[in-house]
Design a protein around this motif. Structure first.
Motif, mmCIF file in Angstrom:
data_model
loop_
_atom_site.group_PDB
_atom_site.id
_atom_site.type_symbol
_atom_site.label_atom_id
_atom_site.label_comp_id
_atom_site.label_asym_id
_atom_site.label_seq_id
_atom_site.Cartn_x
_atom_site.Cartn_y
_atom_site.Cartn_z
ATOM 1 N N LEU A 214 70.563 39.531 59.986
ATOM 2 C CA LEU A 214 70.305 40.329 61.185
ATOM 3 C C LEU A 214 69.739 41.705 60.844
ATOM 4 C CD1 LEU A 214 73.525 39.512 63.264
ATOM 5 C CD2 LEU A 214 71.231 38.559 63.558
ATOM 6 N N ALA A 215 70.159 42.255 59.714
ATOM 7 C CA ALA A 215 69.762 43.618 59.369
ATOM 8 C C ALA A 215 68.306 43.716 58.935
ATOM 9 C CB ALA A 215 70.665 44.164 58.261
ATOM 10 N N MET A 216 67.765 42.648 58.355
ATOM 11 C CA MET A 216 66.432 42.754 57.756
ATOM 12 C C MET A 216 65.373 43.301 58.712
ATOM 13 S SD MET A 216 63.896 39.944 55.977
ATOM 14 C CE MET A 216 65.013 39.486 54.668
ATOM 15 N N PRO A 217 65.164 42.697 59.900
ATOM 16 C CA PRO A 217 64.116 43.248 60.772
ATOM 17 C C PRO A 217 64.437 44.644 61.281
ATOM 18 C CG PRO A 217 65.349 41.525 61.900
ATOM 19 C CD PRO A 217 65.778 41.491 60.468
ATOM 20 N N LEU A 218 65.711 44.938 61.502
ATOM 21 C CA LEU A 218 66.086 46.274 61.968
ATOM 22 C C LEU A 218 65.792 47.323 60.905
ATOM 23 C CD1 LEU A 218 69.524 45.411 63.627
ATOM 24 C CD2 LEU A 218 67.379 45.930 64.803
ATOM 25 N N VAL A 219 66.160 47.003 59.669
ATOM 26 C CA VAL A 219 65.908 47.927 58.562
ATOM 27 C C VAL A 219 64.409 48.129 58.367
ATOM 28 C CG1 VAL A 219 66.088 48.210 56.059
ATOM 29 C CG2 VAL A 219 68.073 47.450 57.381
ATOM 30 N N LEU A 220 63.669 47.034 58.383
ATOM 31 C CA LEU A 220 62.221 47.129 58.196
ATOM 32 C C LEU A 220 61.576 47.962 59.301
ATOM 33 C CD1 LEU A 220 61.397 43.473 57.096
ATOM 34 C CD2 LEU A 220 61.247 45.534 55.688
ATOM 35 N N TYR A 221 62.019 47.753 60.537
ATOM 36 C CA TYR A 221 61.444 48.504 61.656
ATOM 37 C C TYR A 221 61.751 49.993 61.521
ATOM 38 C CZ TYR A 221 60.006 49.467 66.487
ATOM 39 O OH TYR A 221 59.377 49.951 67.608
ATOM 40 N N ALA A 222 62.995 50.306 61.160
ATOM 41 C CA ALA A 222 63.367 51.714 60.981
ATOM 42 C C ALA A 222 62.555 52.356 59.858
ATOM 43 C CB ALA A 222 64.863 51.825 60.691
ATOM 44 N N VAL A 223 62.363 51.619 58.771
ATOM 45 C CA VAL A 223 61.598 52.157 57.642
ATOM 46 C C VAL A 223 60.130 52.326 58.014
ATOM 47 C CG1 VAL A 223 60.767 51.667 55.308
ATOM 48 C CG2 VAL A 223 63.170 51.292 55.883
ATOM 49 N N VAL A 224 59.564 51.320 58.672
ATOM 50 C CA VAL A 224 58.153 51.405 59.075
ATOM 51 C C VAL A 224 57.934 52.603 59.993
ATOM 52 C CG1 VAL A 224 56.340 50.282 60.428
ATOM 53 C CG2 VAL A 224 57.633 48.964 58.748
ATOM 54 N N LEU A 225 58.814 52.783 60.957
ATOM 55 C CA LEU A 225 58.697 53.949 61.834
ATOM 56 C C LEU A 225 58.848 55.240 61.033
ATOM 57 C CD1 LEU A 225 60.791 52.834 64.952
ATOM 58 C CD2 LEU A 225 58.303 53.037 64.800
ATOM 59 N N GLY A 226 59.786 55.239 60.098
ATOM 60 C CA GLY A 226 60.055 56.446 59.331
ATOM 61 C C GLY A 226 58.894 56.898 58.470
ATOM 62 N N VAL A 227 58.149 55.945 57.910
ATOM 63 C CA VAL A 227 57.050 56.324 57.011
ATOM 64 C C VAL A 227 55.723 56.498 57.743
ATOM 65 C CG1 VAL A 227 58.137 55.220 55.026
ATOM 66 C CG2 VAL A 227 56.481 53.924 56.406
ATOM 67 N N THR A 228 55.694 56.194 59.036
ATOM 68 C CA THR A 228 54.433 56.303 59.779
ATOM 69 C C THR A 228 54.458 57.395 60.846
ATOM 70 O OG1 THR A 228 55.155 54.570 61.318
ATOM 71 C CG2 THR A 228 53.821 53.883 59.429
ATOM 72 N N HIS A 229 55.571 58.123 60.946
ATOM 73 C CA HIS A 229 55.682 59.168 61.965
ATOM 74 C C HIS A 229 56.326 60.415 61.370
ATOM 75 C CE1 HIS A 229 55.236 55.527 64.397
ATOM 76 N NE2 HIS A 229 54.841 56.303 65.397
ATOM 77 N N THR A 230 56.007 61.545 61.944
ATOM 78 C CA THR A 230 56.641 62.796 61.543
ATOM 79 C C THR A 230 58.044 62.855 62.149
ATOM 80 O OG1 THR A 230 55.892 64.037 63.477
ATOM 81 C CG2 THR A 230 54.388 63.925 61.581
ATOM 82 N N PRO A 231 58.902 63.736 61.640
ATOM 83 C CA PRO A 231 60.244 63.865 62.220
ATOM 84 C C PRO A 231 60.226 64.137 63.724
ATOM 85 C CG PRO A 231 60.174 64.964 60.106
ATOM 86 C CD PRO A 231 58.766 64.540 60.405
ATOM 87 N N PHE B 291 66.123 51.774 50.446
ATOM 88 C CA PHE B 291 65.160 50.695 50.642
ATOM 89 C C PHE B 291 64.585 50.226 49.307
ATOM 90 C CE2 PHE B 291 60.853 49.115 51.742
ATOM 91 C CZ PHE B 291 61.243 48.056 52.547
ATOM 92 N N VAL B 292 64.274 51.164 48.427
ATOM 93 C CA VAL B 292 63.769 50.804 47.096
ATOM 94 C C VAL B 292 64.832 50.021 46.322
ATOM 95 C CG1 VAL B 292 63.053 51.731 44.856
ATOM 96 C CG2 VAL B 292 62.124 52.699 46.964
ATOM 97 N N LEU B 293 66.083 50.421 46.466
ATOM 98 C CA LEU B 293 67.167 49.707 45.792
ATOM 99 C C LEU B 293 67.292 48.273 46.301
ATOM 100 C CD1 LEU B 293 69.833 52.550 45.662
ATOM 101 C CD2 LEU B 293 68.813 51.405 43.685
ATOM 102 N N ILE B 294 67.059 48.079 47.598
ATOM 103 C CA ILE B 294 67.130 46.725 48.135
ATOM 104 C C ILE B 294 65.967 45.873 47.623
ATOM 105 C CG2 ILE B 294 66.974 45.371 50.263
ATOM 106 C CD1 ILE B 294 69.727 46.626 49.556
#
Length: 207
Positions: free
Chosen positions: A145-162, A91-94
């Motif tokens: 198409l990927a932008m909102p999917l990637v953003l949603y996955a990242v947002v979920l990833g940084v706001t929730h525990t495994p 994500f940082v690379l993008i």
């Protein structure tokens, strides 16, 4: 990552956060393509500068695709921490890609594919150009198409525990689609870069 990196409103409203970020991203890209006042914010670039940015973007995209593939491999082997770091690295690379892509588009003009080559071994078949355009079109479509999917996955990833990601969110399903779409888009982007910049010719049209 056993504790979320981000909490508060973003954690409580991941979809709204994703929508906001996606709108900002789409607006920035549309602006550099079609809005003169946005284009004027960036300096005009020479062909040499455009080429330098193109090479750097290809390297960044290759690293991003590699990070995504590694992250996918690690999560399939239940190495959650490695997966998280790989995906955040991608994500940082993008974001780094965008910092180069926006000025390149706004101030760099365009490079039009020409079916010629400096190498005798490169085929000049008539279908090469249509194939190039098809790959480029798929790359662009998948990026959109990927932008909102990637953003949603990242947002979920940084706001929730495994554990929360597994049991309380669609992170796994969304992440699988986002990663596959993103990887294919990146690979096609690198392939079209190689075709345009290294194997075949081009005509530069200044901005």
């Amino acid at each position: 990552m056993e504790t979320p990196l981000v909490g508060g409103w973003v954690r409580d409203h991941p979809r709204a956060t994703t929508l906001l970020l996606a709108v900002v991203g789409y607006a920035a890209v549309v602006g550099v393509f079609a809005v003169p006042s946005v284009q004027a914010l960036f300096p005009e670039l020479t062909l040499g500068q455009v080429n330098l940015l193109a090479h750097a973007i290809a390297v960044v995209n290759t690293l991003a695709a590699t990070s995504l593939a590694a992250g996918w491999y690690w999560i399939r082997n239940d190495e959650v921490s490695k997966h998280a770091h790989a995906m955040l690295s991608a994500f940082v690379l993008i974001l780094l890609f965008l910092s180069m892509y926006l000025p390149k588009v706004a101030g760099g003009g365009t490079k039009e594919f020409v079916l010629e080559s400096a190498y005798a071994w490169v085929p000049l078949w008539e279908w090469v150009y249509p194939a190039y355009l098809l790959m480029l079109a798929i790359h662009i479509l998948l990026s959109i198409l990927a932008m909102p999917l990637v953003l949603y996955a990242v947002v979920l990833g940084v706001t929730h525990t495994p554990d929360e990601l597994r049991t309380q969110t669609p992170h796994r399903k969304v992440g699988r689609v986002a990663a596959s779409t993103w990887i294919l888009s990146l690979v096609l982007g690198v392939v079209t870069y190689v075709l345009l910049n290294h194997l075949y010719g081009y005509e530069f049209v200044a901005a």
